[in-house]
Design an enzyme around this catalytic site. Structure first.
Site, PDB file in Angstrom:
ATOM      1  N   GLY A 259       0.794  -1.227   0.000  1.00 37.48           N
ATOM      2  CA  GLY A 259       0.000   0.000   0.000  1.00 37.48           C
ATOM      3  C   GLY A 259       0.822   1.271   0.000  1.00 37.48           C
ATOM      4  O   GLY A 259       0.275   2.361   0.158  1.00 37.48           O
ATOM      5  N   PRO A 302       5.084  -4.686  -1.064  1.00 37.92           N
ATOM      6  CA  PRO A 302       4.847  -3.567  -1.981  1.00 37.92           C
ATOM      7  C   PRO A 302       4.571  -4.042  -3.404  1.00 37.92           C
ATOM      8  O   PRO A 302       5.202  -4.988  -3.886  1.00 37.92           O
ATOM      9  CB  PRO A 302       6.166  -2.794  -1.924  1.00 37.92           C
ATOM     10  CG  PRO A 302       7.195  -3.837  -1.619  1.00 37.92           C
ATOM     11  CD  PRO A 302       6.511  -4.852  -0.737  1.00 37.92           C
ATOM     12  N   GLY A 303       3.632  -3.410  -4.072  1.00 35.54           N
ATOM     13  CA  GLY A 303       3.363  -3.714  -5.477  1.00 35.54           C
ATOM     14  C   GLY A 303       3.594  -2.466  -6.314  1.00 35.54           C
ATOM     15  O   GLY A 303       4.588  -2.323  -7.027  1.00 35.54           O
ATOM     16  N   ARG A 304       2.679  -1.512  -6.156  1.00 34.73           N
ATOM     17  CA  ARG A 304       2.720  -0.255  -6.889  1.00 34.73           C
ATOM     18  C   ARG A 304       4.079   0.442  -6.795  1.00 34.73           C
ATOM     19  O   ARG A 304       4.621   0.902  -7.806  1.00 34.73           O
ATOM     20  CB  ARG A 304       1.641   0.660  -6.304  1.00 34.73           C
ATOM     21  CG  ARG A 304       1.485   2.002  -6.948  1.00 34.73           C
ATOM     22  CD  ARG A 304       0.662   2.929  -6.052  1.00 34.73           C
ATOM     23  NE  ARG A 304      -0.540   2.276  -5.569  1.00 34.73           N
ATOM     24  CZ  ARG A 304      -1.700   2.272  -6.213  1.00 34.73           C
ATOM     25  NH1 ARG A 304      -1.813   2.895  -7.368  1.00 34.73           N
ATOM     26  NH2 ARG A 304      -2.752   1.645  -5.710  1.00 34.73           N
ATOM     27  N   ARG A 340      -7.812   2.882 -14.434  1.00 36.30           N
ATOM     28  CA  ARG A 340      -7.665   3.505 -13.119  1.00 36.30           C
ATOM     29  C   ARG A 340      -8.350   4.871 -12.974  1.00 36.30           C
ATOM     30  O   ARG A 340      -8.979   5.126 -11.950  1.00 36.30           O
ATOM     31  CB  ARG A 340      -6.182   3.623 -12.739  1.00 36.30           C
ATOM     32  CG  ARG A 340      -5.512   2.252 -12.610  1.00 36.30           C
ATOM     33  CD  ARG A 340      -4.100   2.334 -12.083  1.00 36.30           C
ATOM     34  NE  ARG A 340      -4.061   2.818 -10.724  1.00 36.30           N
ATOM     35  CZ  ARG A 340      -3.648   4.012 -10.351  1.00 36.30           C
ATOM     36  NH1 ARG A 340      -3.193   4.871 -11.244  1.00 36.30           N
ATOM     37  NH2 ARG A 340      -3.670   4.360  -9.097  1.00 36.30           N
ATOM     38  N   CYS A 371     -15.840   3.533 -26.408  1.00 34.28           N
ATOM     39  CA  CYS A 371     -17.211   4.017 -26.443  1.00 34.28           C
ATOM     40  C   CYS A 371     -17.782   4.067 -25.038  1.00 34.28           C
ATOM     41  O   CYS A 371     -18.580   3.220 -24.636  1.00 34.28           O
ATOM     42  CB  CYS A 371     -18.048   3.134 -27.356  1.00 34.28           C
ATOM     43  SG  CYS A 371     -17.436   3.260 -29.029  1.00 34.28           S
ATOM     44  N   TYR A 401      -1.042  -1.652 -12.013  1.00 35.44           N
ATOM     45  CA  TYR A 401      -2.516  -1.697 -12.065  1.00 35.44           C
ATOM     46  C   TYR A 401      -3.080  -1.044 -13.316  1.00 35.44           C
ATOM     47  O   TYR A 401      -4.165  -0.474 -13.297  1.00 35.44           O
ATOM     48  CB  TYR A 401      -3.132  -1.056 -10.809  1.00 35.44           C
ATOM     49  CG  TYR A 401      -2.652  -1.699  -9.539  1.00 35.44           C
ATOM     50  CD1 TYR A 401      -3.040  -2.997  -9.218  1.00 35.44           C
ATOM     51  CD2 TYR A 401      -1.774  -1.043  -8.683  1.00 35.44           C
ATOM     52  CE1 TYR A 401      -2.583  -3.620  -8.064  1.00 35.44           C
ATOM     53  CE2 TYR A 401      -1.309  -1.653  -7.526  1.00 35.44           C
ATOM     54  CZ  TYR A 401      -1.714  -2.939  -7.226  1.00 35.44           C
ATOM     55  OH  TYR A 401      -1.252  -3.546  -6.096  1.00 35.44           O
TER      56      TYR A 401
HETATM   57  C1  PLP Z   1      -2.738  -5.261  -3.429  1.00 38.54           C
HETATM   58  C2  PLP Z   1      -2.048  -5.859  -2.279  1.00 38.54           C
HETATM   59  C3  PLP Z   1      -0.722  -5.520  -2.008  1.00 38.54           C
HETATM   60  C4  PLP Z   1       0.040  -4.484  -2.787  1.00 38.54           C
HETATM   61  O1  PLP Z   1      -0.532  -3.228  -2.690  1.00 38.54           O
HETATM   62  P1  PLP Z   1       0.248  -1.956  -3.321  1.00 38.54           P
HETATM   63  O2  PLP Z   1      -0.673  -0.842  -3.070  1.00 38.54           O
HETATM   64  O3  PLP Z   1       0.425  -2.237  -4.766  1.00 38.54           O
HETATM   65  O4  PLP Z   1       1.534  -1.854  -2.607  1.00 38.54           O
HETATM   66  C5  PLP Z   1      -0.084  -6.166  -0.972  1.00 38.54           C
HETATM   67  N1  PLP Z   1      -0.722  -7.106  -0.241  1.00 38.54           N
HETATM   68  C6  PLP Z   1      -2.010  -7.455  -0.461  1.00 38.54           C
HETATM   69  C7  PLP Z   1      -2.641  -8.492   0.352  1.00 38.54           C
HETATM   70  C8  PLP Z   1      -2.711  -6.836  -1.481  1.00 38.54           C
HETATM   71  O5  PLP Z   1      -3.990  -7.168  -1.705  1.00 38.54           O
END
Ligand code: PLP
Length: 444
Positions: A259, A302-304, A340, A371, A401
């Site tokens: 997050g 972390p992802g984003r 998004r 459309c 995302y």
């Molecule tokens: C989506 C998610 C993440 C990654 O969230 P980011 O906002 O991309 O860092 C980590 N853990 C869980 C369980 C998630 O669902």
């Protein structure tokens, strides 16, 4: 003393501050990312095209390893996944967090060690659980009471599977309602306040096929403050102490999810990872000392923040239209490669590339070609006044995302992903073609 309108002060960082660190200016208004000209990428691979800077992804993985040397860092695959991405993350020493059999199989068949993978999901299908056990994932995160017996039964009498419990700590954080997952009014996790988390823990401890390694929480996404994480840590440590008191078990792991927020436009705040690392370590240390617990190993996901700033989307302008007061600049992608803005109202900062502009700036709204009136990529942004069909627009911070949420809407087809690194480019994902749509249309 004079009052200063803060909105008039330019952001301290430059206009390229949200672009990959490798970004450089080339002649004729072009930009290079990873040593590769964006206009060349557009000409060679056609548009829309997504550019992914390998060095930026690897650099961000290293930043996490450096900031959290004692923690386990799992990249959240749902932000963006491809076989190259799997390899980079593996080589940089991160683990992986997946949320379906699909993401899991892709990672494992691309060579990722299954024991470094954690499986999530609020509604795991029989196929998800079967794949997790067959491929030997490190841990499964239990998100609902019914999963406990299902996973235990699938493991069988001889086996033993490591699991965690996803807890709702009752902390509200995140950039938008749809990405707040730390409170009771959303679908993820088991509540701390109504006792469902405690019940799940008791039931798991009663299952010999399951080994409970720790607790998990993920309070939301696009969070730019450290404080919500610290509140969550306090509550999670409280639960760890409660479990020790009730069952005499000290759980060795605490997964605080991801997050971590990033800036999408120059001047926007990002989460300070050093401050987060320092805060988490201090809060966890103090909380555990006060509760007489040994400090669990920290896990983060972390992802984003790993992949978002490494991506740039490049579109070509197809039409410019003036309606009343508004100027609409329509590009050759949009909703089907980036949902998004429509989902979360996110704001981007597109930039004209590939030519010098003599014209002054004017406010325009960049829209997609789909459309759907909500197919708006960037409302009310400053673009050169002479933007015209054929121009290229590049959108930074496009790595997370966007393509992982892309759709087949209007059969436009998902764009290719081209990785750039040290002056060379290569295609990671090819463009989706009409043949791809036709091939799966087997009825008549
Ligand atoms: C989506 C998610 C993440 C990654 O969230 P980011 O906002 O991309 O860092 C980590 N853990 C869980 C369980 C998630 O669902």
């Amino acid at each position: 003393m004079t009052t200063v309108d803060l909105s008039e002060i330019p952001a301290p960082a430059g206009e390229l501050s949200v672009w990959p660190a490798s970004t450089t200016r080339l002649p004729h208004g072009d930009l290079a990312v990873g040593g590769v000209s964006l206009t060349e990428v557009a000409e060679r691979f056609d548009t829309p095209v997504y550019v992914l800077d390998e060095g930026e992804v690897r650099g961000r993985c290293r930043t996490y390893r450096d900031a959290f040397p004692d923690a386990e860092v799992l990249y959240a695959a749902k932000a963006f996944l491809s076989r190259a991405m799997v390899r980079w993350v593996e080589e940089e020493g991160l683990g992986l967090d997946v949320c379906s059999a699909g993401e899991l199989e892709l990672a494992v068949t691309a060579g990722f060690p299954p024991e470094r993978i954690v499986l999530h999901g609020n509604a795991k299908s029989p196929r998800d659980i079967e794949a997790a056990l067959r491929l030997g994932v490190g841990r499964i995160v239990i998100d609902s009471p019914s999963e406990i017996a299902r996973i235990a039964a699938a493991v069988g009498p001889e086996g033993r599977q490591k699991v965690m419990v996803r807890v709702v700590p009752g902390v509200s954080a995140g950039g938008h309602d749809k990405i707040r997952t730390g409170t009771e009014d959303q679908k993820f996790g088991l509540s701390l306040t109504d006792g469902s988390a405690q019940d799940a823990v008791a039931r798991i401890l009663g299952q010999p096929q399951l080994e409970l390694t720790g607790l998990h929480c993920h309070i939301g996404s696009q969070i730019t403050e450290v404080e919500p994480y610290l509140v969550a840590v306090r509550r999670m440590v409280g639960l760890l102490a409660g479990i020790r008191d009730a069952h005499g078990v000290v759980l060795p792991e605490l997964d605080m999810g991801g997050g971590h927020g990033i800036g999408y436009r120059p001047g926007e705040a990002a989460l300070d990872l050093t401050a987060l690392a320092r805060g988490l370590r201090a809060e966890l240390g103090a909380g555990c000392a006060a509760a007489g617990l040994s400090v669990p190993r920290l896990v983060i996901e972390p992802g984003r923040a790993v992949v978002g700033p490494a991506g740039v989307a490049v579109y070509r302008v197809l039409a410019v239209k003036r309606t009343g007061e508004k100027v609409f600049v329509a590009v050759d992608g949009g909703l089907s490669d980036n949902p998004r803005p429509a989902l979360y109202g996110v704001r981007y900062a597109p930039r004209l590339i590939g030519r010098h502009c003599a014209a002054g700036a004017r406010t325009a709204t960049v829209v997609g070609r789909h459309c759907e009136a909500g197919d708006v990529l960037a409302a009310d942004v400053e673009l050169p006044g002479d933007v015209h069909p054929g121009d290229l627009l590049a959108v930074p911070v496009a790595g997370a995302y966007q393509l992982s949420m892309a759709s087949g809407y209007n059969m436009v087809g998902r764009p290719p992903v081209v990785s750039v690194h040290e002056g060379t480019s290569r295609v990671l994902l090819r463009r989706e073609t009409l043949d791809d749509f036709r091939n799966r249309d087997i009825g008549r």
